[in-house]
Design an enzyme around this catalytic site. Structure first.
Site, PDB file in Angstrom:
ATOM      1  N   VAL A  15      -0.073   5.893  -2.203  1.00  0.00           N
ATOM      2  CA  VAL A  15      -1.059   4.860  -1.858  1.00  0.00           C
ATOM      3  C   VAL A  15      -0.697   4.187  -0.535  1.00  0.00           C
ATOM      4  O   VAL A  15      -1.544   4.047   0.360  1.00  0.00           O
ATOM      5  CB  VAL A  15      -1.172   3.811  -3.000  1.00  0.00           C
ATOM      6  CG1 VAL A  15      -2.156   2.715  -2.605  1.00  0.00           C
ATOM      7  CG2 VAL A  15      -1.596   4.474  -4.302  1.00  0.00           C
ATOM      8  N   ALA A  34     -13.420  -6.711   9.396  1.00  0.00           N
ATOM      9  CA  ALA A  34     -12.439  -7.761   9.078  1.00  0.00           C
ATOM     10  C   ALA A  34     -12.582  -8.971   9.999  1.00  0.00           C
ATOM     11  O   ALA A  34     -12.004 -10.026   9.742  1.00  0.00           O
ATOM     12  CB  ALA A  34     -11.024  -7.190   9.190  1.00  0.00           C
ATOM     13  N   ARG A  46      12.060   3.252   0.091  1.00  0.00           N
ATOM     14  CA  ARG A  46      13.431   3.648  -0.242  1.00  0.00           C
ATOM     15  C   ARG A  46      13.966   4.698   0.717  1.00  0.00           C
ATOM     16  O   ARG A  46      15.094   4.633   1.145  1.00  0.00           O
ATOM     17  CB  ARG A  46      13.475   4.177  -1.676  1.00  0.00           C
ATOM     18  CG  ARG A  46      13.872   3.086  -2.655  1.00  0.00           C
ATOM     19  CD  ARG A  46      14.151   3.662  -3.989  1.00  0.00           C
ATOM     20  NE  ARG A  46      12.972   4.361  -4.471  1.00  0.00           N
ATOM     21  CZ  ARG A  46      12.582   4.371  -5.736  1.00  0.00           C
ATOM     22  NH1 ARG A  46      13.282   3.740  -6.639  1.00  0.00           N
ATOM     23  NH2 ARG A  46      11.517   5.024  -6.112  1.00  0.00           N
ATOM     24  N   LYS A 107      -0.831  -3.151 -11.719  1.00  0.00           N
ATOM     25  CA  LYS A 107      -1.423  -3.639 -12.980  1.00  0.00           C
ATOM     26  C   LYS A 107      -0.360  -4.107 -13.968  1.00  0.00           C
ATOM     27  O   LYS A 107      -0.561  -5.069 -14.701  1.00  0.00           O
ATOM     28  CB  LYS A 107      -2.288  -2.550 -13.601  1.00  0.00           C
ATOM     29  CG  LYS A 107      -1.544  -1.264 -13.946  1.00  0.00           C
ATOM     30  CD  LYS A 107      -1.960  -0.097 -13.102  1.00  0.00           C
ATOM     31  CE  LYS A 107      -0.923   1.004 -13.122  1.00  0.00           C
ATOM     32  NZ  LYS A 107      -1.365   2.289 -12.688  1.00  0.00           N
ATOM     33  N   GLU A 131      -7.729  -5.585  -6.159  1.00  0.00           N
ATOM     34  CA  GLU A 131      -8.834  -4.656  -6.479  1.00  0.00           C
ATOM     35  C   GLU A 131      -8.297  -3.291  -6.920  1.00  0.00           C
ATOM     36  O   GLU A 131      -8.879  -2.634  -7.783  1.00  0.00           O
ATOM     37  CB  GLU A 131      -9.723  -4.496  -5.235  1.00  0.00           C
ATOM     38  CG  GLU A 131     -10.959  -3.674  -5.459  1.00  0.00           C
ATOM     39  CD  GLU A 131     -11.904  -4.283  -6.481  1.00  0.00           C
ATOM     40  OE1 GLU A 131     -12.536  -5.300  -6.181  1.00  0.00           O
ATOM     41  OE2 GLU A 131     -11.997  -3.725  -7.602  1.00  0.00           O
ATOM     42  N   GLY A 189      -0.393  15.068 -10.241  1.00  0.00           N
ATOM     43  CA  GLY A 189       0.001  13.746  -9.749  1.00  0.00           C
ATOM     44  C   GLY A 189      -0.839  12.599 -10.282  1.00  0.00           C
ATOM     45  O   GLY A 189      -0.842  11.502  -9.727  1.00  0.00           O
ATOM     46  N   LYS A 207      -4.640  -2.674 -17.694  1.00  0.00           N
ATOM     47  CA  LYS A 207      -5.878  -2.857 -16.925  1.00  0.00           C
ATOM     48  C   LYS A 207      -6.880  -3.677 -17.723  1.00  0.00           C
ATOM     49  O   LYS A 207      -7.568  -4.544 -17.178  1.00  0.00           O
ATOM     50  CB  LYS A 207      -6.445  -1.488 -16.542  1.00  0.00           C
ATOM     51  CG  LYS A 207      -5.524  -0.719 -15.592  1.00  0.00           C
ATOM     52  CD  LYS A 207      -5.919   0.742 -15.488  1.00  0.00           C
ATOM     53  CE  LYS A 207      -4.980   1.518 -14.570  1.00  0.00           C
ATOM     54  NZ  LYS A 207      -5.140   2.973 -14.674  1.00  0.00           N
TER      55      LYS A 207
HETATM   56  N1  HSE Z   1      -1.793   6.965 -14.239  1.00  0.00           N
HETATM   57  C1  HSE Z   1      -2.972   6.250 -13.881  1.00  0.00           C
HETATM   58  C2  HSE Z   1      -4.156   7.044 -14.392  1.00  0.00           C
HETATM   59  C3  HSE Z   1      -3.038   6.056 -12.396  1.00  0.00           C
HETATM   60  O1  HSE Z   1      -3.972   8.164 -14.863  1.00  0.00           O
HETATM   61  O2  HSE Z   1      -5.268   6.556 -14.354  1.00  0.00           O
HETATM   62  C4  HSE Z   1      -3.842   4.893 -11.952  1.00  0.00           C
HETATM   63  O3  HSE Z   1      -3.497   3.697 -12.546  1.00  0.00           O
END
Ligand code: HSE
Length: 441
Positions: A15, A34, A46, A107, A131, A189, A207
């Site tokens: 991200v 903006a 890291r 979250k 968001e 992923g 969430k």
């Molecule tokens: N692991 C989460 C999902 C990623 O599968 O929706 C986003 O929060």
């Protein structure tokens, strides 16, 4: 020319790197939206030597993310590290202490200490944008906080975890096992570092806790949410659901009831024609029932670098324009304590799958137990037996368990659980029943 907004980004994973890339490639329209140029002045991650495919020339590097939060050349701190505590929490606290607004996709952290962060930020007049913390790229937070501000929300529900939705979709479409589909989700992923967060329902609960607070003006309380994951969902359930006109989805549902807020995460039977039933693969869907608007459903990518970065950038634009709307819509001091409606009081229809010993009187006994608890049956499905051992039909002492699926009309969790406990102790079933709630949509 207005002063640029200077960003410090803590966390350069998928991200974080996408955020840098989008800011650099869309600099001109973004600056106009903006109201001033947006620049990345500092980063922290890291691994300094990793090639992320982004240009970090002229950007300060901090090994310690808290130093980034204290950097005088940073106006807004982006926390994209993740995790319910640790470095993510430390950088958010350091940013607020140093008078900097925060944007986070975290979250788990907000589900744990969201209200405290709101109080700290509001005391200093700072903005906290999140968001990206719920449903990735789908703009659900602004929708609830701003666009639906004229509504009393009665229910919010949705598919909030792409990994689970991907697994359930592939199981259904390709008759694959849960384990094979989970491995694929990890390879692509989608899954959290620890996939039990996904498949155990906890990511959805985090969430949902945030959405519940925004929808009902209450303090965030993830612990109050009833959680069941998808690990026990079998292909038999998915096929039976299909025959009966349903799909199984992991839903997070939060409703206002007479006794409080009923917030729950569990595999759910949803009618095939509903928007959530048609939300497939890694997509998320979030629905709001508002008294003025009725129902609105938003569907889109709930995970992935660019989708999540899209939400982060929406918050950057708000920060650049000086928006300081309270984090959860209402001032933190006005959020009401969370009053939980217990799951036992949940009312709805149920799908029940039983392995019933095939012998005279079994059905009659099961139906009688249901009737004793005032549970009315909408449908009962038993298929012809498959291969039966020689003599099994004639010899009632060796009955074979046969799958029987029941759909009930609305009842309460207390009644259905009590009826099933009695059916089990009557000895007509060979294994613990499978129970899946049906959501009226
Ligand atoms: N692991 C989460 C999902 C990623 O599968 O929706 C986003 O929060």
């Amino acid at each position: 020319m207005s002063k640029p907004l200077r960003l410090g980004i803590a966390g350069l994973g998928t991200v974080g790197a996408s955020v840098v890339r989008i800011i650099q490639s869309n600099a001109s329209p973004l600056g106009l939206r903006a109201g001033r140029p947006v620049v990345v002045t500092a980063v922290s991650a890291r691994n300094r030597s990793r090639d992320r495919g982004i240009d970090l020339n002229g950007v300060s590097w901090h090994d310690n993310p808290e130093d980034l939060a204290r950097d005088p050349n940073v106006d807004v701190v982006l926390e994209l590290i993740g995790g319910a505590s640790g470095a993510a929490e430390a950088v958010v606290r350091a940013a607020i202490e140093n008078g900097k607004s925060v944007i986070t996709a975290n979250k788990a952290l907000l589900a744990r200490i969201g209200v405290e962060i709101a109080r700290l930020a509001e005391a200093k007049g700072l903005y906290v944008g999140f968001e990206a913390a719920v449903a990735g790229g789908i703009p659900v937070i602004k929708t609830l906080k701003e666009s639906l501000a004229g509504n009393n929300i009665t229910r919010v529900y949705g598919i909030l975890n792409g990994t689970c939705n991907y697994i359930l979709t592939r199981m259904e479409k390709e008759s694959l096992s849960f384990d094979v589909c989970l491995k694929e989700a990890q390879r692509l992923g989608y899954a959290e570092a620890d996939p039990t967060f996904d498949v155990g329902g906890f990511d959805t609960a985090h969430k949902l806790a945030i959405l519940t607070s925004l929808a009902f003006g209450v303090e965030v309380d993830a612990e109050a949410i009833y959680v069941e994951g998808i690990t026990s969902i079998s292909l038999a359930d998915i096929k039976a659901a299909d025959e009966l006109g349903y799909r199984i989805k992991l839903l997070g549902v939060s409703r206002r009831t007479d006794t409080g807020i009923e917030a729950r995460v569990h595999p759910t039977m949803v009618p095939k024609g509903s928007s959530v039933a048609q939300t497939e693969g890694v997509l998320n869907a979030v629905a709001f029932d508002g008294d003025a608007l009725g129902e609105v459903v938003l569907v889109g990518p709930g995970a992935g670098g660019n989708a999540t970065a899209s939400s982060v950038i929406a918050d950057i634009v708000d920060a650049a324009r000086g928006h300081t709307m309270p984090m959860f819509g209402l001032p933190a001091s006005e959020l009401k304590p969370y009053q939980r409606a217990e799951i036992q009081a949940h009312k709805g229809g149920y799908y029940v799958r039983l392995a019933v010993y095939d012998r005279p009187g079994a059905f009659a006994s099961i139906a009688a137990r249901m009737a004793e608890h005032a549970i009315s049956l909408e449908s009962i499905v038993q298929h012809r037996r498959d291969a039966m051992p020689e003599g099994a039909l004639a010899d009632a002492s060796v009955p074979m368990p046969q799958p029987v699926v029941l759909i009930t009309y609305a009842t309460t969790e207390t009644e259905i659980r009590a009826a099933l406990a009695e059916i089990e102790s009557d000895g007509h079933i060979a294994a613990a029943p499978t129970l899946i709630r049906i959501e009226s949509l």
